[in-house]
Structure formats: structure tokens, C-alpha cells
Write a protein that holds these residues in place. Structure first.
Motif, PDB file in Angstrom:
ATOM      1  N   MET B  42       0.678  -0.962  -0.114  1.00 19.29           N
ATOM      2  CA  MET B  42       0.076  -0.265  -0.452  1.00 19.29           C
ATOM      3  C   MET B  42       0.862   0.986   0.203  1.00 19.29           C
ATOM      4  O   MET B  42       0.935   2.120  -0.343  1.00 19.29           O
ATOM      5  CB  MET B  42      -0.721   0.018   0.859  1.00 19.29           C
ATOM      6  N   ALA B  43       2.109   0.963   0.177  1.00 21.81           N
ATOM      7  CA  ALA B  43       2.820   2.372   0.490  1.00 21.81           C
ATOM      8  C   ALA B  43       3.773   2.931  -0.864  1.00 21.81           C
ATOM      9  O   ALA B  43       4.486   4.042  -1.003  1.00 21.81           O
ATOM     10  CB  ALA B  43       3.579   2.262   2.022  1.00 21.81           C
ATOM     11  N   ILE B  44       4.107   1.759  -1.932  1.00 16.04           N
ATOM     12  CA  ILE B  44       4.560   1.997  -2.720  1.00 16.04           C
ATOM     13  C   ILE B  44       4.784   2.980  -3.484  1.00 16.04           C
ATOM     14  O   ILE B  44       5.475   3.545  -3.535  1.00 16.04           O
ATOM     15  CB  ILE B  44       4.817   0.653  -3.342  1.00 16.04           C
ATOM     16  N   PRO B  45       2.997   3.930  -3.409  1.00 12.07           N
ATOM     17  CA  PRO B  45       2.910   4.936  -4.343  1.00 12.07           C
ATOM     18  C   PRO B  45       3.516   6.126  -3.751  1.00 12.07           C
ATOM     19  O   PRO B  45       4.206   6.563  -4.601  1.00 12.07           O
ATOM     20  CB  PRO B  45       1.639   4.832  -4.469  1.00 12.07           C
ATOM     21  N   TYR B  46       4.160   6.287  -2.848  1.00 15.70           N
ATOM     22  CA  TYR B  46       4.407   7.191  -1.450  1.00 15.70           C
ATOM     23  C   TYR B  46       5.629   7.082  -1.342  1.00 15.70           C
ATOM     24  O   TYR B  46       6.822   7.757  -1.892  1.00 15.70           O
ATOM     25  CB  TYR B  46       3.970   6.902   0.015  1.00 15.70           C
ATOM     26  N   TYR B  47       6.179   5.595  -1.945  1.00 13.48           N
ATOM     27  CA  TYR B  47       7.780   5.535  -1.887  1.00 13.48           C
ATOM     28  C   TYR B  47       8.620   6.132  -3.148  1.00 13.48           C
ATOM     29  O   TYR B  47       8.644   6.763  -3.547  1.00 13.48           O
ATOM     30  CB  TYR B  47       8.313   4.101  -2.244  1.00 13.48           C
ATOM     31  N   LEU B  48       7.582   6.034  -4.565  1.00 11.74           N
ATOM     32  CA  LEU B  48       7.512   6.348  -6.081  1.00 11.74           C
ATOM     33  C   LEU B  48       7.760   7.929  -6.419  1.00 11.74           C
ATOM     34  O   LEU B  48       8.486   7.810  -7.311  1.00 11.74           O
ATOM     35  CB  LEU B  48       6.575   6.124  -6.499  1.00 11.74           C
ATOM     36  N   ILE B  49       7.292   8.303  -5.228  1.00 16.72           N
ATOM     37  CA  ILE B  49       8.020   9.972  -5.075  1.00 16.72           C
ATOM     38  C   ILE B  49       8.313  10.548  -4.210  1.00 16.72           C
ATOM     39  O   ILE B  49       8.141  11.521  -4.202  1.00 16.72           O
ATOM     40  CB  ILE B  49       5.881  10.699  -5.445  1.00 16.72           C
ATOM     41  N   ASN B  50       8.843   9.599  -3.600  1.00 21.75           N
ATOM     42  CA  ASN B  50      10.249   9.915  -2.377  1.00 21.75           C
ATOM     43  C   ASN B  50       9.119  10.783  -1.606  1.00 21.75           C
ATOM     44  O   ASN B  50       9.971  11.595  -0.016  1.00 21.75           O
ATOM     45  CB  ASN B  50      10.710  11.196  -3.200  1.00 21.75           C
ATOM     46  N   ASN B  51       8.105  10.064  -0.813  1.00 23.13           N
ATOM     47  CA  ASN B  51       7.490  11.009   0.748  1.00 23.13           C
ATOM     48  C   ASN B  51       8.085  10.471   1.315  1.00 23.13           C
ATOM     49  O   ASN B  51       7.788  10.293   2.533  1.00 23.13           O
ATOM     50  CB  ASN B  51       6.022  10.337   0.377  1.00 23.13           C
ATOM     51  N   GLU B 129      11.481  -4.333  -5.458  1.00 21.39           N
ATOM     52  CA  GLU B 129      11.639  -4.619  -6.561  1.00 21.39           C
ATOM     53  C   GLU B 129      10.948  -3.361  -7.731  1.00 21.39           C
ATOM     54  O   GLU B 129      11.740  -3.261  -9.120  1.00 21.39           O
ATOM     55  CB  GLU B 129      11.773  -5.751  -6.451  1.00 21.39           C
ATOM     56  N   ASP B 130       9.727  -3.995  -7.885  1.00 23.57           N
ATOM     57  CA  ASP B 130       9.078  -3.415  -8.688  1.00 23.57           C
ATOM     58  C   ASP B 130       9.732  -1.898  -9.307  1.00 23.57           C
ATOM     59  O   ASP B 130       9.062  -1.148 -10.638  1.00 23.57           O
ATOM     60  CB  ASP B 130       7.353  -3.696  -9.064  1.00 23.57           C
ATOM     61  N   ALA B 131       8.901  -1.259  -8.155  1.00 21.36           N
ATOM     62  CA  ALA B 131       9.550   0.408  -7.629  1.00 21.36           C
ATOM     63  C   ALA B 131      10.987   0.677  -7.727  1.00 21.36           C
ATOM     64  O   ALA B 131      10.546   1.783  -9.132  1.00 21.36           O
ATOM     65  CB  ALA B 131       8.801   0.215  -6.229  1.00 21.36           C
ATOM     66  N   LYS B 136      13.488   4.036 -11.748  1.00 21.61           N
ATOM     67  CA  LYS B 136      14.299   3.752 -13.018  1.00 21.61           C
ATOM     68  C   LYS B 136      14.378   4.814 -14.024  1.00 21.61           C
ATOM     69  O   LYS B 136      15.165   5.553 -14.938  1.00 21.61           O
ATOM     70  CB  LYS B 136      15.299   2.664 -13.406  1.00 21.61           C
ATOM     71  N   LEU B 137      13.066   4.085 -14.724  1.00 19.48           N
ATOM     72  CA  LEU B 137      12.428   4.663 -16.024  1.00 19.48           C
ATOM     73  C   LEU B 137      11.478   5.528 -16.330  1.00 19.48           C
ATOM     74  O   LEU B 137      11.161   5.897 -16.723  1.00 19.48           O
ATOM     75  CB  LEU B 137      11.540   3.249 -16.821  1.00 19.48           C
ATOM     76  N   ALA B 138      11.145   5.653 -15.158  1.00 16.35           N
ATOM     77  CA  ALA B 138       9.723   7.111 -14.991  1.00 16.35           C
ATOM     78  C   ALA B 138      10.361   8.817 -14.704  1.00 16.35           C
ATOM     79  O   ALA B 138      10.495   8.457 -13.279  1.00 16.35           O
ATOM     80  CB  ALA B 138       9.200   6.935 -14.332  1.00 16.35           C
ATOM     81  N   GLN B 139      10.967   8.705 -15.836  1.00 17.82           N
ATOM     82  CA  GLN B 139      11.894  10.524 -15.778  1.00 17.82           C
ATOM     83  C   GLN B 139      11.305  10.877 -15.844  1.00 17.82           C
ATOM     84  O   GLN B 139       9.856  11.386 -17.492  1.00 17.82           O
ATOM     85  CB  GLN B 139      13.438  10.122 -16.034  1.00 17.82           C
ATOM     86  N   PRO B 140      11.373  12.197 -15.685  1.00 18.89           N
ATOM     87  CA  PRO B 140      10.577  13.020 -15.713  1.00 18.89           C
ATOM     88  C   PRO B 140      10.247  13.130 -17.359  1.00 18.89           C
ATOM     89  O   PRO B 140      11.575  13.763 -18.443  1.00 18.89           O
ATOM     90  CB  PRO B 140      11.283  14.714 -14.801  1.00 18.89           C
ATOM     91  N   GLY B 141       9.546  13.548 -17.990  1.00 21.08           N
ATOM     92  CA  GLY B 141       9.654  13.728 -19.826  1.00 21.08           C
ATOM     93  C   GLY B 141       8.951  12.777 -19.926  1.00 21.08           C
ATOM     94  O   GLY B 141       8.673  12.722 -21.842  1.00 21.08           O
ATOM     95  N   SER B 142       9.606  11.557 -19.468  1.00 21.60           N
ATOM     96  CA  SER B 142       9.121  10.614 -20.341  1.00 21.60           C
ATOM     97  C   SER B 142       7.564   9.684 -20.810  1.00 21.60           C
ATOM     98  O   SER B 142       7.126  10.279 -19.596  1.00 21.60           O
ATOM     99  CB  SER B 142      10.151   9.541 -19.774  1.00 21.60           C
ATOM    100  N   GLY B 228       4.176   5.678 -28.005  1.00 24.05           N
ATOM    101  CA  GLY B 228       5.801   5.578 -27.697  1.00 24.05           C
ATOM    102  C   GLY B 228       5.903   5.430 -26.355  1.00 24.05           C
ATOM    103  O   GLY B 228       4.910   6.136 -25.932  1.00 24.05           O
ATOM    104  N   ALA B 229       6.474   4.409 -25.644  1.00 25.77           N
ATOM    105  CA  ALA B 229       7.041   4.879 -24.287  1.00 25.77           C
ATOM    106  C   ALA B 229       8.311   4.569 -23.733  1.00 25.77           C
ATOM    107  O   ALA B 229       8.599   3.588 -24.779  1.00 25.77           O
ATOM    108  CB  ALA B 229       6.107   3.776 -23.901  1.00 25.77           C
ATOM    109  N   ALA B 230       8.666   4.814 -22.855  1.00 25.40           N
ATOM    110  CA  ALA B 230       9.703   4.713 -22.091  1.00 25.40           C
ATOM    111  C   ALA B 230       9.655   3.333 -21.121  1.00 25.40           C
ATOM    112  O   ALA B 230      10.734   2.140 -20.333  1.00 25.40           O
ATOM    113  CB  ALA B 230      10.704   5.586 -21.485  1.00 25.40           C
ATOM    114  N   LEU B 231       8.103   3.242 -20.292  1.00 21.72           N
ATOM    115  CA  LEU B 231       8.352   2.674 -19.490  1.00 21.72           C
ATOM    116  C   LEU B 231       6.827   2.205 -20.174  1.00 21.72           C
ATOM    117  O   LEU B 231       5.637   2.389 -20.620  1.00 21.72           O
ATOM    118  CB  LEU B 231       8.581   3.156 -18.441  1.00 21.72           C
ATOM    119  N   VAL B 232       5.765   0.735 -19.773  1.00 21.83           N
ATOM    120  CA  VAL B 232       4.863   0.849 -19.528  1.00 21.83           C
ATOM    121  C   VAL B 232       4.645  -0.416 -18.522  1.00 21.83           C
ATOM    122  O   VAL B 232       6.009  -1.635 -18.377  1.00 21.83           O
ATOM    123  CB  VAL B 232       4.428  -0.974 -21.301  1.00 21.83           C
ATOM    124  N   ILE B 233       3.831  -0.032 -17.507  1.00 21.61           N
ATOM    125  CA  ILE B 233       3.234  -0.410 -16.163  1.00 21.61           C
ATOM    126  C   ILE B 233       1.847  -1.377 -16.827  1.00 21.61           C
ATOM    127  O   ILE B 233       0.900  -0.661 -17.178  1.00 21.61           O
ATOM    128  CB  ILE B 233       2.949   0.604 -15.797  1.00 21.61           C
TER     129      ILE B 233
END
Lengths: 159, 417
Positions: B42-51, B129-131, B136-142, B228-233
Motif C-alpha cells: 500500500m505504501a509503494i505509491p508514496y515511495y515512488l514519489i520520494n514521500n 523491486e518493481d518500484a 529508474k524508467l519513470a523520469q520527468p518528461g518520459s 511511444g513509451a519508455a516504460l509500460v506498467i
């Protein structure tokens, strides 16, 4: 013995001093919309009912929290939210059957009554003793079922 | 007494804590196969944004909590359960015996049969590990394509937007979160997301993903678009991890079937959380709910019964709460209504507000809402305590926002003394 808030809606005049005191204590502003205790108004009956967390033993909010952000204050028995751990996922807000832990858009965290560390300002501010801070005895779930059972004729509030 | 728990998620951890309380002298071990301390998805989304950092996802403080409770935490995969000999075999070849066993192995993401899902740019969002891979791939502008706008898809959607990616979402259902929200509510979420620059495709599926060179992929949709995509989830649902009990004789349907004591068809084996198919409060049917509150309830009920102190459970209420880029929605119980029941609605699309109440007689049996964050838990209270609403049913039909007033009035003494 630990103490708990005792609310007697029959004595409430709807003056909202409790909401003012609560919001000032917790947010530094007099803003009833950010108070953790709410006074509900019943126009049909001309009645008021202050309402907040009962610090129930079941602690639905605490059990549902995925990151250990809610703990028991051993001195008061209050279930306390730790802002440094709360991620704002809101699972506790649906787990609490009393609706007394809520998400704050202002802080991105959940907020709830913490008994002000043992000196609840709502009780201190109440001019009519509708809110008092007294010795605690029974638990939240008992209270939820008991109050549901007495709510209306033939309620079937079974666990 | 040796209690063994397979799975280090919320169900397993709550079970271990409850067992310790109920049985101070028992030996208790949690065996989890991920190379992390027990943590919360449940906490992974908040880890993804460095909260939070990774330690912010931990279910408990791993340094002192489990040691203080004398709960052993083992990082190992369990390969086999021998219900006859009451032991389990671990991946390193060792075995451990049990008196009572709890299977809390959770669930795993499932993917539709789409060509190209094995490309390195494609990830699910399920484990820490997924996060790490997504970060790594969800960089700004991608450019990022999210397949699935269900509960998990929507809960990570906000994190992706906050990471500054250009996001497209593809959902096969005719609306967002079709298993939690009706058409009006799902429609509000879709408009809300589109207003924030998210490219939402509903009633649409992904037909294939191909390598486009330079680390990019091309995602072909059934509506003819190519993204086009740099990352597909992929976030297209989860499936109970029942493999471990497949050869044990324990009954399995969608999940491991458990009775009202969370006991499987083998009396010494219990199951809890996403892997368990337990009784649903609303329907009385046995269903896999795969939600956090049910996992912790299951863990507690299973543990009490393992310790010989439990009761039959009245069933868990299916419920969810979701924050989609700032728009909060939730659902409880039979939100789609029951035959012959009444319903009350408030629909205010300009304000992104929606409340849906479903009644059976004068009981509330289900509800959903969008844009409301205050006192939503009382919907659970109203449903699960089976309160007779009496005259308050009519008042709620006229003003569905008055849920707290209804609850307070039905449960508190309002008369003057």
C-alpha cells in the motif's frame, strides 16, 4: 484507570466552543472545519450532538494502517497518528466504522482525536458539561453494537 | 506450540502479533520469500514519489519490533507443505515443523496475453523491486503507458503524474475502476484525469508492445492509436498465490477456501489475506477480496483461532478507498445495489461530487462516493452494524450527505435529561 471523553448530547447547546478549541489546539487556527470533534445539528428535533473518536479498544484505524503510523499513547489510551509515518493512504478512514478518523487535504495526512495528550481542550471549553473527561469503562465495539441495538425497535445488531 | 506463518505481508504480521498476545509461550515464525523486511505494498505509491524512503514502507520497525515480541522472521521461499508430517520444506532444503500453519502468501499480478510483455521496459507495480525499476524508467518528461485503470492502476497513477511523466492509461472496461465505481463515479474520475493532462483510453485494450529502438517501445491499442513509451506498467489484476497448497489436498477455488474461523479443509492449516477465500459480510458467499483491511482482519481472526480462542467471524466487508490525482473515491459492500432495494444519489459533476447509497429495506447495504473525505468510515458502521435507519432512511433519500447525522441520531441518546 484511564479516562475517556464522555459526551452527553442532551446538554449540548450547539455553541461550537469545542470545535474552536480543538482546531486551535491542533492547527493553531480557530477553524471549526479542521476540528477533530464535530457538533452535528438536528434541525427536526432542535438537538445537537458532539461526536468524536471513542479511542475504542478494537482500534480499527490502527489495525488497518499499513505502515504502523497509529500507536497507542500508553498514558491516555488515545490512538495517535504519527505524521512522520502516515503516508496519507486513507485505509484507516474507511476501516473506522465511526467515521472519526479523516483525511486532511491541508496536511496530506489523516487526523483524529488524540485527547490532547490527556487534557482535552474540547472538554475544557465546553460551558455546559456536555463534554467531560471521565473514567473509562467499556469498549468501542460494545458501544457500537449496544448503541445500534438500542437505536430503534427490533434492531438486529449482531456481530 | 509451534505456529508457522508463510507470508510476511499485513495478514502474516498481524497474525503473528495476535498469536503472541494470545499465546505468550508459543514459538512463532514468519517465513517470507522477498529479500526485504516485512513491508506494505500500500505504501509503494508514496515511495515512488520520494514521500518516504524504503524504510517508510515497512510494516513495523524491523530492527526491534519482531525481536521484542520474540517473533522469528525468516527470509526464505517455502517449496512444499507436508500436511501429513506437519512440516514445510524451505528452498535451502531445510524443513520446519508446525502445530498450526497459516498460509498468508498473498497474491501476484496477472497479465493478459499481450505480445511484448517480456520487453525490459514492461513492469508490474507490485513489489519493492518493481518500484525500484519503475523509479529508474519513470523520469520527468518520459512517456509512460499504464495498462489497467483498476484500483492498483489508479493508486499509482498519481505517483506517476507527480514524477512528471507524460501518462497514458488504457482500460478495457467502459470506465475507470469498474469493479469499485459505477458509471457516474468512474466517469468523474475519467474527466478529472483528462483535465490534468492524462491520456485516458477506456473500452480499449492493448494489442501489442514492440521494440522501437533507443530504449523505447511502441504500444498498439485496439482503437488504432500507437503510443511511444519508455516504460509500460501493467496493473491488470491479481491472482491468489495458491500454488503452495496445490498438492496438499487443501481445497482451493479462486483462493484457498476457509471457514468462518479462517481454517482450511485441513484443520491444522489456516489461510488469511489475499490468498484466502473467506466469507463476505454482505453476501455470505466465499470470496477473495484482496484488500488491506480484510488482510489484517483475516490475520487476527486466524491467529485467535489458531490459539484456540477465536470465534466464528461475521465476514469481512468489501471496501476500498482511492486517491486519483487528488480526487478521493471510496466504495463499501453492495454499492451496485440489491434487487428490490432503494437507492439515493447526489451527482454534482461540476464539483466532482457523487454519493450513492443503496438500501435493503431500511438497512444501508452499500455505498460509494467521490470527492468526499470526511466521515466516510461511518458508511462501514452503518452497513456492518445493520442499523435500522427508520425515518432516517427517508431523510437520506432526500439528502444523501447526511450519513453522519443518520449514524449519530440512530446510535446516540439525543433527548434532554
Amino acid at each position: 484507570m484511564q479516562k475517556s471523553l464522555n459526551i452527553d448530547p442532551g446538554k449540548c447547546t450547539g455553541c461550537l466552543q469545542c470545535e474552536m478549541a480543538c482546531s486551535y489546539e491542533h492547527t493553531g487556527t480557530f477553524n471549526p472545519s479542521r476540528s477533530y470533534i464535530k457538533v452535528f445539528t438536528f434541525h427536526h428535533e432542535g438537538r445537537f450532538a458532539p461526536y468524536t473518536c471513542t479511542q475504542c479498544d478494537e482500534a480499527w484505524c490502527m489495525r488497518a494502517c499499513p505502515v504502523d503510523a497509529i500507536t497507542v499513547d500508553m498514558a491516555t489510551g488515545a490512538k495517535v497518528v504519527h505524521d512522520d509515518k502516515c503516508v496519507g493512504c486513507k485505509v484507516c478512514t474507511i476501516a473506522c466504522p465511526f467515521g472519526t478518523i479523516n483525511y486532511s487535504q491541508a496536511t496530506g495526512k489523516v487526523v483524529k482525536c488524540d485527547l490532547c495528550g490527556g487534557d482535552p481542550q474540547c472538554a475544557a471549553a465546553c460551558p455546559t458539561d456536555a463534554i467531560t473527561y471521565v473514567d473509562a469503562d467499556w469498549t468501542g465495539y460494545d458501544r457500537m453494537l449496544a448503541s445500534a441495538a438500542k437505536s430503534l425497535p427490533s434492531a438486529e445488531a449482531t456481530a | 506450540m509451534q505456529h508457522l506463518i508463510i507470508g510476511a505481508g499485513p495478514a502474516g504480521v498481524v497474525a503473528a502479533e495476535t498469536l503472541r498476545k494470545a499465546d505468550p509461550d508459543a514459538a512463532i515464525a514468519i517465513i517470507g520469500d522477498e529479500p526485504e523486511p516485512p513491508y506494505s505494498r500500500m505504501a509503494i505509491p508514496y515511495y515512488l514519489i520520494n514521500n518516504i524512503d524504503e524504510s517508510g514502507t515497512y510494516l513495523r520497525d524491523p530492527k526491534q519490533h519482531f525481536g521484542a515480541l520474540n517473533i522469528e522472521v525468516v527470509q526464505q521461499r517455502v517449496d512444499k507443505i507436508d500436511t501429513g508430517g506437519k512440516s514445510v520444506t524451505l528452498a535451502d532444503g531445510s524443513s520446519r515443523s508446525y502445530d498450526k500453519l497459516l498460509v498468508a502468501t498473498g497474491s501476484r499480478p496477472v497479465s493478459p496475453p499481450i505480445p511484448g510483455l517480456d520487453l525490459p521496459q514492461v513492469h508490474s507495480c507490485w513489489t519493492l523491486e518493481d518500484a525500484r525499476n519503475i523509479i529508474k524508467l519513470a523520469q520527468p518528461g518520459s512517456n509512460v503507458v499504464l495498462i489497467g485503470a483498476g484500483f492498483i492502476g489508479c493508486i499509482i497513477l498519481e505517483a506517476l503524474v507527480k514524477r512528471g511523466v507524460n501518462l497514458a492509461v488504457v482500460e478495457t472496461g467502459n470506465r475507470m475502476v469498474p469493479r469499485m465505481l459505477d458509471e457516474k463515479a468512474g466517469g468523474l474520475l475519467e474527466t478529472w484525469c483528462k483535465n490534468r493532462g492524462i491520456d485516458v483510453h477506456t473500452s480499449c485494450s492493448v494489442e501489442g508492445i514492440s521494440d522501437a529502438g533507443d530504449g523505447q517501445v511502441e504500444v498498439s491499442l485496439s482503437d488504432g492509436s500507437k503510443l511511444g513509451a519508455a516504460l509500460v506498467i501493467t496493473a491488470t489484476g491479481v491472482k491468489a498465490n495458491t500454488d503452495l497448497v496445490a498438492d496438499s489436498g487443501i481445497e482451493v477455488d479462486q483462493g484457498i477456501l476457509v471457514n468462518r474461523r479462517m481454517q482450511t479443509s485441513n484443520p491444522d492449516v489456516y489461510a488469511a489475506g489475499d490468498v484466502a477465500q473467506g466469507v463476505d459480510f454482505s453476501t455470505g458467499n466465499f470470496e477473495v477480496q484482496a484488500i488491506q483491511p480484510t488482510a489484517t482482519d483475516h490475520g487476527r481472526i486466524a491467529a485467535l483461532n489458531m490459539a484456540g480462542q477465536g470465534d466464528e467471524h461475521h465476514g469481512t466487508l468489501n471496501m476500498n478507498v482511492l486517491d486519483t490525482v487528488g480526487l478521493v473515491s471510496c466504495s463499501f459492500g453492495l454499492w451496485m445495489g440489491v434487487d428490490g432495494g432503494d437507492s439515493a444519489h447526489l451527482y454534482n459533476p461540476e464539483e466532482f461530487q457523487y454519493i450513492n447509497l443503496q438500501f435493503d429495506g431500511d438497512h444501508l447495504v452499500g455505498a460509494s462516493s467521490v470527492g468526499k473525505t470526511q466521515h466516510v468510515g461511518v458508511l462501514r458502521g452503518l452497513i456492518e452494524s445493520r442499523i435500522h435507519l427508520g425515518e432516517w432512511k427517508q431523510r437520506l433519500m432526500q439528502d444523501p450527505t447526511a450519513i453522519m447525522e443518520a449514524y449519530v441520531a440512530c446510535t446516540q441518546e439525543l433527548s434532554y435529561h
